[in-house]
Design a protein around this motif. Structure first.
Motif, PDB file in Angstrom:
ATOM      1  N   PHE A 148    -101.218 -46.325  -0.392  1.00  0.00           N
ATOM      2  CA  PHE A 148    -102.486 -45.930   0.232  1.00  0.00           C
ATOM      3  C   PHE A 148    -102.487 -46.233   1.725  1.00  0.00           C
ATOM      4  CE2 PHE A 148    -106.956 -47.304   1.247  1.00  0.00           C
ATOM      5  CZ  PHE A 148    -107.499 -46.026   1.290  1.00  0.00           C
ATOM      6  N   PRO A 207    -102.398 -42.277   3.431  1.00  0.00           N
ATOM      7  CA  PRO A 207    -103.712 -41.891   3.950  1.00  0.00           C
ATOM      8  C   PRO A 207    -104.221 -42.765   5.099  1.00  0.00           C
ATOM      9  CG  PRO A 207    -103.720 -41.802   1.556  1.00  0.00           C
ATOM     10  CD  PRO A 207    -102.402 -42.400   1.950  1.00  0.00           C
ATOM     11  N   THR A 241    -112.566 -48.770   5.814  1.00  0.00           N
ATOM     12  CA  THR A 241    -113.086 -47.624   6.562  1.00  0.00           C
ATOM     13  C   THR A 241    -112.048 -47.231   7.607  1.00  0.00           C
ATOM     14  OG1 THR A 241    -115.371 -48.375   6.265  1.00  0.00           O
ATOM     15  CG2 THR A 241    -114.953 -46.777   8.015  1.00  0.00           C
ATOM     16  N   GLU A 246    -110.560 -34.699  -9.385  1.00  0.00           N
ATOM     17  CA  GLU A 246    -109.978 -34.091  -8.186  1.00  0.00           C
ATOM     18  C   GLU A 246    -110.916 -34.148  -6.986  1.00  0.00           C
ATOM     19  OE1 GLU A 246    -108.657 -30.189  -9.152  1.00  0.00           O
ATOM     20  OE2 GLU A 246    -107.115 -30.879 -10.555  1.00  0.00           O
ATOM     21  N   GLU A 292    -112.135 -34.853  -3.047  1.00  0.00           N
ATOM     22  CA  GLU A 292    -111.508 -34.403  -1.799  1.00  0.00           C
ATOM     23  C   GLU A 292    -110.553 -35.457  -1.253  1.00  0.00           C
ATOM     24  OE1 GLU A 292    -112.852 -32.984   2.703  1.00  0.00           O
ATOM     25  OE2 GLU A 292    -114.335 -33.195   1.098  1.00  0.00           O
ATOM     26  N   ASN A 293    -110.922 -36.701  -1.302  1.00  0.00           N
ATOM     27  CA  ASN A 293    -110.064 -37.785  -0.826  1.00  0.00           C
ATOM     28  C   ASN A 293    -109.700 -38.658  -2.030  1.00  0.00           C
ATOM     29  OD1 ASN A 293    -108.720 -39.783   0.555  1.00  0.00           O
ATOM     30  ND2 ASN A 293    -110.295 -40.026   2.132  1.00  0.00           N
ATOM     31  N   MET A 294    -108.757 -38.164  -2.832  1.00  0.00           N
ATOM     32  CA  MET A 294    -108.437 -38.815  -4.103  1.00  0.00           C
ATOM     33  C   MET A 294    -107.911 -40.225  -3.908  1.00  0.00           C
ATOM     34  SD  MET A 294    -105.775 -37.707  -7.134  1.00  0.00           S
ATOM     35  CE  MET A 294    -106.668 -36.205  -7.500  1.00  0.00           C
ATOM     36  N   GLU A 295    -107.003 -40.420  -2.939  1.00  0.00           N
ATOM     37  CA  GLU A 295    -106.388 -41.726  -2.758  1.00  0.00           C
ATOM     38  C   GLU A 295    -107.416 -42.792  -2.426  1.00  0.00           C
ATOM     39  OE1 GLU A 295    -105.407 -38.992  -1.323  1.00  0.00           O
ATOM     40  OE2 GLU A 295    -103.314 -38.615  -1.888  1.00  0.00           O
ATOM     41  N   ALA A 296    -108.328 -42.491  -1.514  1.00  0.00           N
ATOM     42  CA  ALA A 296    -109.350 -43.457  -1.124  1.00  0.00           C
ATOM     43  C   ALA A 296    -110.302 -43.754  -2.281  1.00  0.00           C
ATOM     44  CB  ALA A 296    -110.133 -42.943   0.086  1.00  0.00           C
TER      45      ALA A 296
END
Length: 456
Positions: free
Chosen positions: A35, A39, A101, A170, A172-176
């Motif tokens: 992560f 990202p 953040t 799914e 938009e920001n899956m990893e976060a």
């Protein structure tokens, strides 16, 4: 209480904190490095170096915490107050590390993980040392650690279930979203589990500790051959486990082609570990702990090459492979911790000190160092072979190299573990003799403490 078989309820209450411990441990190896490297934009080399440096800092903090935990008691006992003190520190640091953040800096990651590791050390060392002190019995110690390990393995599917569900949504920001969900799980479960633990499980009475100078204390540790063998095996097991954890998402996504269900399949891996813990315990009652470790090591030498046979995109075959790979996941952690209680008996007999916290600090230290070296070595190796964590950015040769590293690591490490533990010198007969001698000394120390000062 030393020989009493603990009730399942009391063992469950005691083992509860292992769930948030697991929620901390696995994501730190599986999700956080990727992560922050991806990202969050810190890069593979920077993240690998940070995690390695943090683990090496444990060389100081783990033994120090073990010594402090052994020495400074409270009206609650030797361990419970340290567990309680770890909660606010871990809650704050887990939130900052798992719910960052953007943008972040390398200093941000290093700083919050530094304090998170301190809190984690307070919790894990105190909890493991307390587990060793709940019973003196050779097999009951394995049962206690088996419960604790089972709860830790249960904690892994619980914490992975959340990101697995998020993967199916799914976002938009899956990893976060995936990492943040793990952080909130830790924040919610840790205070509850610790509260149940400290209010429903009493600590045993301990005899006063006679003074011992630093040189004598150090010599006793260095002369302890079983300790050296156990720490070497634990280092190798920690290296293998952390290496696989840090590569799993890459292997499942870019080689097996099943990245969309990677977290769900990881649940099967830990489910295999849970269901086979009772089998492992029964085998250890029959063969002895160290022989069971050897058997587990040999299995982990023979089975991992099956990974090469997983067809691309075939999640069914991958599921069966991961299930059987999980057979031994709880073996080494359960039995190493039980064996460390036996090893600490040797030290207690020689020095008169119950340095359980220090010995478990050494055990967690070797596992952490193994993990630290593994993450650094793995990420450097992947960078060396040209691996890039982006779809379509790797050649077939690069992906083959990833699989070779993924398989060869557990094979080599477990072969060495089996060789090291082959002639481990403490079995049930040796431990029973240690218990007999320690029991005699305990009675003498209690009598001397309670005897009026004007009597000889």
């Amino acid at each position: 209480m030393s020989d009493k078989r603990l009730s399942p309820w009391r063992l469950a209450a005691f083992s509860g904190p292992a769930i948030p411990i697991a929620a901390l441990g696995l994501p730190i190896g599986v999700y956080l490095p990727q992560f922050y490297a991806g990202p969050m934009g810190l890069g593979l080399a920077a993240v690998g170096t940070i995690f390695m440096l943090l683990r090496f800092w444990d060389v100081i903090t783990d033994p120090l915490m073990g010594i402090i935990s052994d020495r400074y008691t409270s009206r609650w006992g030797r361990r419970r107050h340290w567990i309680v003190l770890s909660v606010p520190l871990l809650v704050i640091c887990a939130y900052m590390a798992f719910v960052p953040t953007a943008p972040v800096t390398s200093l941000y990651l290093f700083g919050w993980m530094f304090f998170l590791y301190i809190g984690w050390t307070m919790l894990t060392i105190s909890h493991m040392a307390w587990a060793a002190e709940l019973s003196d019995d050779y097999n009951e110690r394995s049962r206690i650690q088996g419960y604790r390990e089972a709860f830790q393995l249960i904690g892994v599917p619980l914490v992975l279930l959340i990101p697995a569900i998020i993967e199916q949504m799914e976002p938009e920001n899956m990893e976060a979203a995936r990492v943040a969900s793990i952080g909130w799980f830790i924040v919610a479960t840790l205070p509850i589990a610790v509260a149940i633990n400290v209010f429903f499980v009493p600590e045993r009475k301990s005899a006063p500790q006679p003074p011992i100078d630093l040189i004598a204390a150090t010599r006793a540790i260095l002369r302890n051959l079983p300790l050296r063998r156990l720490l070497a095996a634990d280092f190798l097991s920690g290296f293998a486990g952390a290496a696989l954890a840090s590569m799993y998402i890459y292997e499942a996504t870019y080689v097996w082609g099943i990245g969309s269900v990677a977290s769900f399949l990881l649940l099967l891996y830990f489910f295999g570990g849970i269901i086979f813990i009772p089998v492992v315990l029964k085998l250890s009652y029959r063969l002895g702990k160290h022989r069971t470790v050897v058997a587990a090591g040999l299995f982990n030498v023979v089975f991992p090459p099956v990974i090469f046979l997983i067809p691309e995109g075939n999640y069914i075959v991958a599921s069966f492979v991961l299930l059987f790979l999980g057979v031994n996941i709880g073996t080494t952690t359960t039995l190493y911790r039980s064996m460390m209680a036996d090893v600490a008996d040797i030290d207690a007999l020689e020095t008169g000190q119950r340095r359980t916290g220090l010995f478990y600090a050494l055990l967690t230290l070797t596992q952490k160092l193994g993990g630290a070296v593994a993450v650094g070595v793995v990420f450097w190796t992947l960078a060396l072979i040209g691996f890039v964590p982006e779809p379509g950015a790797n050649t077939e040769a690069t992906l083959t190299g990833l699989s070779i590293v993924f398989v060869a690591t557990p094979v080599i490490c477990n072969a060495l573990v089996a060789a090291i533990m082959w002639k481990f010198p403490i079995g049930i007969k040796e431990q029973e003799e240690l218990r007999r001698q320690l029991a005699e000394r305990f009675v003498e120390e209690i009598e001397q403490t309670e005897r009026p000062p004007n009597l000889p």
